[in-house]
Write a protein that holds these residues in place. Structure first.
Motif, PDB file in Angstrom:
ATOM      1  N   ALA A   1     -13.721 -25.828 -51.244  1.00 26.74           N
ATOM      2  CA  ALA A   1     -13.066 -24.969 -50.266  1.00 26.74           C
ATOM      3  C   ALA A   1     -14.036 -23.844 -49.942  1.00 26.74           C
ATOM      4  CB  ALA A   1     -11.757 -24.404 -50.831  1.00 26.74           C
TER       5      ALA A   1
ATOM      6  N   ALA B   1     -13.601 -18.241 -49.374  1.00 28.28           N
ATOM      7  CA  ALA B   1     -12.429 -17.793 -50.133  1.00 28.28           C
ATOM      8  C   ALA B   1     -12.263 -16.277 -50.040  1.00 28.28           C
ATOM      9  CB  ALA B   1     -12.574 -18.206 -51.598  1.00 28.28           C
TER      10      ALA B   1
ATOM     11  N   ARG C   1      -8.259 -19.018 -47.718  1.00 32.52           N
ATOM     12  CA  ARG C   1      -9.517 -19.153 -46.987  1.00 32.52           C
ATOM     13  C   ARG C   1      -9.502 -18.351 -45.695  1.00 32.52           C
ATOM     14  NH1 ARG C   1     -10.158 -23.941 -44.680  1.00 32.52           N
ATOM     15  NH2 ARG C   1     -12.396 -23.573 -44.548  1.00 32.52           N
TER      16      ARG C   1
ATOM     17  N   THR D   1     -10.435 -18.472 -42.020  1.00 29.80           N
ATOM     18  CA  THR D   1     -10.752 -19.488 -41.014  1.00 29.80           C
ATOM     19  C   THR D   1     -10.720 -18.857 -39.620  1.00 29.80           C
ATOM     20  OG1 THR D   1      -8.488 -20.196 -40.517  1.00 29.80           O
ATOM     21  CG2 THR D   1      -9.544 -21.167 -42.459  1.00 29.80           C
TER      22      THR D   1
ATOM     23  N   ASP E   1      -5.904 -16.741 -41.912  1.00 31.90           N
ATOM     24  CA  ASP E   1      -5.938 -17.118 -43.318  1.00 31.90           C
ATOM     25  C   ASP E   1      -5.224 -18.451 -43.541  1.00 31.90           C
ATOM     26  OD1 ASP E   1      -7.162 -14.736 -43.649  1.00 31.90           O
ATOM     27  OD2 ASP E   1      -5.513 -13.746 -44.696  1.00 31.90           O
TER      28      ASP E   1
ATOM     29  N   ILE F   1     -16.247 -23.733 -54.775  1.00 32.00           N
ATOM     30  CA  ILE F   1     -15.641 -22.784 -53.843  1.00 32.00           C
ATOM     31  C   ILE F   1     -16.706 -21.780 -53.427  1.00 32.00           C
ATOM     32  CG2 ILE F   1     -13.895 -20.960 -53.590  1.00 32.00           C
ATOM     33  CD1 ILE F   1     -12.217 -22.521 -55.678  1.00 32.00           C
TER      34      ILE F   1
ATOM     35  N   GLN G   1     -16.193 -15.484 -49.580  1.00 26.88           N
ATOM     36  CA  GLN G   1     -16.294 -14.704 -48.350  1.00 26.88           C
ATOM     37  C   GLN G   1     -16.232 -13.218 -48.708  1.00 26.88           C
ATOM     38  OE1 GLN G   1     -17.248 -13.873 -45.549  1.00 26.88           O
ATOM     39  NE2 GLN G   1     -15.858 -14.743 -44.012  1.00 26.88           N
TER      40      GLN G   1
END
Length: 287
Positions: free
Chosen positions: A138, A141, A187, A189, A193, A204, A207
């Motif tokens: 992922a 994060a 996350r 995006t 979120d 992972i 961010q």
């Protein structure tokens, strides 16, 4: 938990970048841990504090990268590994191949890395490693929590390669992980979120906003000198020529054009607006 953090040594973001003979001059330049990797390291330290285990930091670079690894050890990591870049082309595909081979024997429950490196703006190596190891992943994060998985069906990934909660089988046939824990990730995006749940082991990327990295303490700096730091040669990994073949080619490295001096418009507001519109059309050619 066995946590591994990928870190890269980069220019200090306050440094002025200069090109000499087509290459970035790095003499007398201060180097730091890539800021996004610091978020990853801080999160790993917090997960260790909550769940126990160990934190290993891994970097690929020249001998100078030892400084970054020592800083990470001073922040609280338990051990460090430097993959020497001698013999590696300056290519993300080759670096990811080498790091994946170096990481797999560690059998980490969770690999953390920064979303991208601030020096080149590239952020594909971590995700390439996840794909090579067959790990769910992922990206970006903003919040991370590890908890017991309540059911296999609860483990689903969005933005990564979805996987059921079961031991991971890497592409080379090796397997690890019990699949009894999941990571719940919020996350960042383009559409806002997004909360996803992926089974461990996983990878992972962090961010900005995930946490506030701690500073190395004086006792931490003293302890870092005694913590294990292992150096691995590319020749120790048994990679074949195909893994080391670069997939990218740098044609040139150019400095941005010099910024022109600003221009102050005079006259009444209506006159300034008319002149601004004319300049945007005639000189900037915006319309």
């Amino acid at each position: 938990m066995k946590l591994v953090v990928l870190i890269k040594q980069t220019f200090d973001t306050e440094e002025k970048i200069e090109l000499v003979n087509g290459a970035v001059a790095d003499d007398s330049v201060k180097f730091i841990i890539n800021p996004y990797d610091e978020y990853a390291l801080e999160e790993a330290l917090r997960l260790r504090e909550a769940h126990g285990g160990s934190v290993t930091v891994v970097s690929c670079g020249s001998d100078r990268a030892v400084e970054a690894l020592r800083t990470a050890l001073a922040m609280g990591a338990d051990e460090a590994v430097l993959l020497e870049q001698d013999g590696l082309p300056d290519d993300g595909h080759a670096v990811a191949a080498a790091l994946a081979v170096a990481l797999q024997p560690m059998l980490p429950d969770l690999i953390l890395a920064g979303l991208f490196a601030v020096d080149r703006g590239a952020g594909s190596i971590a995700l390439q490693i996840a794909e090579r190891l067959g790990l769910p992943h992922a990206a970006a994060a903003l919040k991370l929590e590890v908890r017991d998985g309540d059911s296999a069906g609860a483990a689903r990934a969005a933005g990564g390669n979805g996987a059921d909660a079961k031991p991971v089988k890497a592409h080379n046939g090796a397997s690890w992980g019990s699949g009894d824990k999941v990571a719940v990730v919020v996350r960042d995006t383009e559409w806002g979120d997004e909360t996803v749940e992926i089974p461990l082991p996983a990878l992972i990327t962090a961010q900005q906003g995930l946490n506030e990295p701690r500073y190395p303490s004086l006792p931490g700096i003293m302890k870092a000198k005694r913590k294990p730091l292992r150096q691995v040669s590319i020749h120790d990994l048994g990679l074949d020529a195909g893994d080391l073949a670069p997939r990218t080619e740098r044609l040139a490295l150019l400095a941005p054009p010099l910024r022109a001096a600003g221009r102050k418009l005079s006259g009444a507001p209506a006159e300034q607006a008319a002149l601004l519109a004319e300049l945007l059309q005639r000189e900037a050619k915006l319309f």
